[in-house]
Design a protein around this motif. Sequence first.
Motif, mmCIF file in Angstrom:
data_model
loop_
_atom_site.group_PDB
_atom_site.id
_atom_site.type_symbol
_atom_site.label_atom_id
_atom_site.label_comp_id
_atom_site.label_asym_id
_atom_site.label_seq_id
_atom_site.Cartn_x
_atom_site.Cartn_y
_atom_site.Cartn_z
ATOM 1 N N LEU A 1 0.855 -1.188 0.000
ATOM 2 C CA LEU A 1 0.000 0.000 0.000
ATOM 3 C C LEU A 1 0.892 1.239 0.000
ATOM 4 O O LEU A 1 1.677 1.431 0.931
ATOM 5 C CB LEU A 1 -0.885 0.026 1.249
ATOM 6 C CG LEU A 1 -1.681 1.327 1.440
ATOM 7 C CD1 LEU A 1 -2.780 1.464 0.399
ATOM 8 C CD2 LEU A 1 -2.265 1.403 2.853
ATOM 9 N N ALA A 2 0.783 2.034 -1.054
ATOM 10 C CA ALA A 2 1.561 3.271 -1.116
ATOM 11 C C ALA A 2 0.622 4.447 -0.924
ATOM 12 O O ALA A 2 -0.416 4.534 -1.575
ATOM 13 C CB ALA A 2 2.276 3.373 -2.453
ATOM 14 N N VAL A 3 0.999 5.319 0.018
ATOM 15 C CA VAL A 3 0.224 6.537 0.236
ATOM 16 C C VAL A 3 1.092 7.693 -0.232
ATOM 17 O O VAL A 3 2.170 7.928 0.314
ATOM 18 C CB VAL A 3 -0.132 6.706 1.728
ATOM 19 C CG1 VAL A 3 -0.982 7.956 1.919
ATOM 20 C CG2 VAL A 3 -0.848 5.474 2.258
ATOM 21 N N LEU A 4 0.657 8.376 -1.275
ATOM 22 C CA LEU A 4 1.466 9.451 -1.860
ATOM 23 C C LEU A 4 0.847 10.785 -1.498
ATOM 24 O O LEU A 4 -0.233 11.120 -1.987
ATOM 25 C CB LEU A 4 1.513 9.289 -3.387
ATOM 26 C CG LEU A 4 2.560 8.327 -3.974
ATOM 27 C CD1 LEU A 4 2.611 6.998 -3.250
ATOM 28 C CD2 LEU A 4 2.296 8.102 -5.454
ATOM 29 N N ASP A 5 1.540 11.506 -0.618
ATOM 30 C CA ASP A 5 0.975 12.756 -0.122
ATOM 31 C C ASP A 5 1.464 13.932 -0.962
ATOM 32 O O ASP A 5 2.590 14.396 -0.805
ATOM 33 C CB ASP A 5 1.360 12.937 1.359
ATOM 34 C CG ASP A 5 0.587 14.081 2.013
ATOM 35 O OD1 ASP A 5 -0.207 14.737 1.312
ATOM 36 O OD2 ASP A 5 0.788 14.303 3.224
ATOM 37 N N GLU A 6 0.625 14.393 -1.840
ATOM 38 C CA GLU A 6 0.926 15.534 -2.726
ATOM 39 C C GLU A 6 2.268 15.383 -3.412
ATOM 40 O O GLU A 6 3.061 16.323 -3.475
ATOM 41 C CB GLU A 6 0.865 16.847 -1.943
ATOM 42 C CG GLU A 6 -0.546 17.111 -1.453
ATOM 43 C CD GLU A 6 -0.863 18.596 -1.318
ATOM 44 O OE1 GLU A 6 -0.265 19.403 -2.033
ATOM 45 O OE2 GLU A 6 -1.727 18.913 -0.491
#
Lengths: 254, 446
Positions: free
Chosen positions: A166-171
């Motif tokens: 799971l990759a969470v890409l913040d801006e």
Amino acid sequence: MLKISKLTVTVDGKTILNGLDLEVGPGEVHAIMGPNGSGKSTLANVIAGREGYQVTGGSVSFLGQDLLSLAPEKRAREGVFLAFQYPVEIPGVANVYLLKEAVNATRQHRGEEKLDAMDFLKLVREKLKLLQMKEEFLYRSVNEGFSGGEKKRNEIFQMAMLEPRLAVLDETDSGLDIDALKVVAGGVNALRSPDRSVILVTHYQRLLDYIVPDRVHVLAGGRIVRSGDKRLALELEAQGYGWVESDPSAVSAA
Amino acid sequence: MSQGAANVAAYVAAQREQAPALPAFGTPSLDASRAQALESLCQLGLPSQRDEDWKYTSTRAITRAAFTPAVAGAPCPGEFVSQTTIDGLDAWRLVFADGFWQPELSLLDDLPKGVQISGLGQSLGSEPQRIAALLGSALGQTPHGFIAMNSAFIGDGALIEIAPDTRVDKPIELLFISGCSGEGFLSLPRNLVVMGAGSQATVIERHVSLADERLLSNSVSELILADNASLNYQGVQQVAPRGFHVGGMFARLGRSARLQATTVTMSGALVRNDALVNLDDEGGFASLDGLYLAFGRSHVDNHTHITHNAPHCVSREHYKGVLGDRGHAVFHGRIVVQPGAQKTDSVQNNQNLLLSADAEIDTKPQLEIYADDVKCAHGATVGQLDETAVFYLMSRGIDRQAARRMLTQAFAADVLNRIELPALRSYLEAQAVQRLSPEQVRESES
Ligand SMILES: Nc1ncnc2c1ncn2[C@@H]1O[C@H](COP(=O)(O)OP(=O)(O)O)[C@@H](O)[C@H]1O
Ligand SMILES: [Mg+2]
């Protein structure tokens, strides 16, 4: 893959997330959009396990585990990756050193052997190529003196090395010129697979031309106020966030 | 006798007894300077916290029981020397047992023309007048009792003389081993490095302990750099947890001479380093770098004193400290710009990383500027590990302890990276990593 139920988070006594629900299935890409200060980064940081956020209610389950009970490094080893909105500069720690430690920590966690120098280098070169980065970059200190765009690219490079579930890409798209945006999107798309999921936190629709989401959510007032397919992003782009900012409760009721 | 003198009676008596056996006894100038130093010792006594320059460093652990000045002849185990050597360092080497030169353990074959390296005692024996005249010339006014004590006992140590325009292509390592005579002994080496005009050399001065015992080494090095000479001087202290070390480096630089000194303190119950540099003529350059680690109950005090006596000289200081447990460190950086030393360019920087709540640092810049057209900057920082960086590393799968260790090493690495000798640099990096083991960087409480 990820199931967030009724998540409530406070920072310094202030409620930022207020009963947020979100479910991301395997292989899916979800975009989370919303005005500044709506809590997008808070959500990303809570998933990664950053200190300073008090979870006062709700739950987060990742691959069937209670994610909130795991230490940040355990979450990472289980396959959670956060690309920071503001990547941290670490003078004196070479990129290659961080990557080697990180990759091997995850491998050990899975009961695999550490990569030997040859295999590690092979992997690194492959991923450098994917992100169109020069090898000399490996020996520079983590993010030190990097431009905004280089920092974001480095986040995606680390993600490519760690191959998270799971990759969470913040801006990750902010501050990128169009060429860099394409490279970063290419890196994310290369990772897409039926057993990997991505949460894209973004302010602009632009990124979604290159990484096409399965679902788009609008975060406002501490919860998801609207969800839809990729067309919702276009709608938001046209309308702006004025409508959620002016009266979030009206939207959630709608 | 003055108040201070009470704690020196034993040393004064020992000197009076040993003096006739010291090298070149009977050379009038040397006899006179030893006697004068003894007189200073009597007057100054050993320093206490009442002395401004020792305000943050208590010497009580040293003064509570006198040490016995070692005499020549203590055996030094050869296997210890081989265990202690730096891997891959191709150097000429002088080994000293409690301050006394051990020719049989030294490596001085095929010294090139223009390079003289020997034991000071031997040279005093053969050329007493000439050597005696050089001794003390970089010292200036005796700053405190320990230095006076060393001067009163001048006998052995290293003598390095480089002829003009000679480049020494291998480093010269001075390895001082304390504890060869047993517990409670004091070694008093005196070193003299004379760099001819336009010469170049690298010298390593390392102090190690044979065993973890109550020992004291009191060492003084004088560095004399003629015009255009260039010297890299690498000081390393790896003193046992119960050992004490008081060291002085006194340098005088001629026109356009360059001194690049690094002082790395790995360990020791109490380590005090005085570095005193005089920039005597135009165009001189002095850089002093330091890294100190203070863990357990270690106390490390670095005292630097750079004097710009001439215009257009540059001085740089970059000292960093890592403190954990109940470690205590002191950095006192004094810079004096004399009248007429216009266009002085001086930067001083001291950064400290505190890994535990019980660690303590006293950092004090002291600038005395008597010229008006100068550039002098100084800064000091004291901080903890950056929690944002710790989290960043943890979010990549690295556990908290390992993350703290990586960041701590990175903090320290910047000083070590400035060391030009690759073998010495890797050796010190490895030593630092060992010192900064997970246990050392652990949080004091959480
Ligand atoms: N570490 C923090 N300390 C104090 N306030 C914070 C912190 N992180 C976020 N906030 C506050 O929480 C709210 C949401 O911030 P954030 O999650 O960064 O929003 P977004 O990423 O959507 O712009 C803001 O009002 C912000 O000021
Ligand atoms: Mg944000």
